[in-house]
Design an enzyme around this catalytic site. Structure first.
Site, PDB file in Angstrom:
ATOM      1  N   CYS A  31       0.823  -1.215   0.000  1.00  0.00           N
ATOM      2  CA  CYS A  31       0.000   0.000   0.000  1.00  0.00           C
ATOM      3  C   CYS A  31       0.851   1.256   0.000  1.00  0.00           C
ATOM      4  O   CYS A  31       0.351   2.350  -0.260  1.00  0.00           O
ATOM      5  CB  CYS A  31      -0.920   0.001   1.210  1.00  0.00           C
ATOM      6  SG  CYS A  31      -0.043  -0.039   2.782  1.00  0.00           S
ATOM      7  N   GLY A  32       2.138   1.106   0.312  1.00  0.00           N
ATOM      8  CA  GLY A  32       3.024   2.265   0.341  1.00  0.00           C
ATOM      9  C   GLY A  32       3.542   2.576   1.739  1.00  0.00           C
ATOM     10  O   GLY A  32       4.525   3.288   1.888  1.00  0.00           O
TER      11      GLY A  32
END
Ligand code: SF4
Length: 253
Positions: A220-221
């Site tokens: 997701c980062g």
């Protein structure tokens, strides 16, 4: 970076409990952890509840979680006495839906994750120096080379006390401490994120195969592009962290 390398070498032999205790002593009130409150999250949450129940536990409420996750979060936070801190996107849910519609996760999942996960975590981390998360090397190829301690270019120390653990270690810890299971785990979800981006996984699949399945995205980062705002100040120097002297059993709890 010599100090960080030495610490990482030492921590490869140390228990998650010892690493978390070191982190709490080292960073005191300048540290937080995040959790997605899955079955695999329980060892970290359980150890934190024993070592440092005052540690802020950040949950990123994207607005897309399974209702089972929200209920499990509240059950565990209550049972463990956690200092739960729920973070949401800077814009209201209504404003988000008006601007992007309800399918941004399909059209631009990186932007959706940035608005609903990465930026809220950045905000929660303002003024803090260290962040604990429960990622493990065996979860996916993208995490296979995670170090126990990592430093972002902005100076934040990421601490991964469970990097050396396996799925079997998590199950053993849960059994030893009689810890519950996220209700969707038994339905074939070994890794659980937002409902639109999570699918069940075949028994022989990688733990995170059901996350953003059929998309060119594996993270997701949070664990790859987390950025600190400029006002965070000067990066912490790794070489200012004293080396530790740890004694005793190196086995995981
Ligand atoms: S996991 Fe999916 S729904 Fe959740 S924030 Fe990322 S793209 Fe959006």
């Amino acid at each position: 970076m010599r100090n960080l390398e030495k610490l990482n070498q030492e921590f490869e032999k140390r228990s998650a409990h010892e690493i978390i205790a070191w982190a709490m002593e080292q960073f005191a009130s300048r540290i937080a952890m995040s959790s997605s409150f899955q079955t695999q999250s329980l060892p970290l949450l359980h150890i934190v509840s024993q070592v440092s129940p005052e540690l802020p536990v950040i949950f990123l409420d994207t607005g897309y979680h399974f209702p089972e996750t929200l209920a499990f979060r509240d059950e565990i936070a209550e049972r463990f006495g956690l200092n739960l801190k729920i973070m949401r996107a800077a814009m209201s849910r209504a404003a988000f839906l008006k601007q992007y519609g309800d399918d941004l996760y399909r059209r631009n999942p990186d932007l959706c994750c940035y608005i609903n996960k990465v930026e809220p975590l950045e905000r929660a981390m303002q003024g803090l120096d260290a962040w604990i998360s429960g990622i493990r090397r065996d979860q996916s190829p993208a995490r296979a080379h995670a170090s126990i301690l990592e430093q972002t270019p902005q100076g934040t120390i990421r601490i991964h006390p469970f990097a050396t653990w396996t799925r079997e270690d998590v199950e053993r810890y849960r059994a030893d401490h009689d810890l519950p299971e996220h209700p969707l785990t038994a339905q074939g979800y070994p890794s659980i994120g937002c409902a639109p981006c999570t699918q069940p996984v075949a028994p022989d699949g990688n733990e995170r195969d059901g996350r953003w399945a059929n998309q060119n995205k594996t993270e997701c980062g949070l664990h790859t592009v987390l950025r600190q705002p400029p006002e965070h100040g000067q990066p912490l120097s790794v070489d200012s962290i004293p080396l530790i002297q740890l004694q005793g059993d190196s086995g995981d709890d």
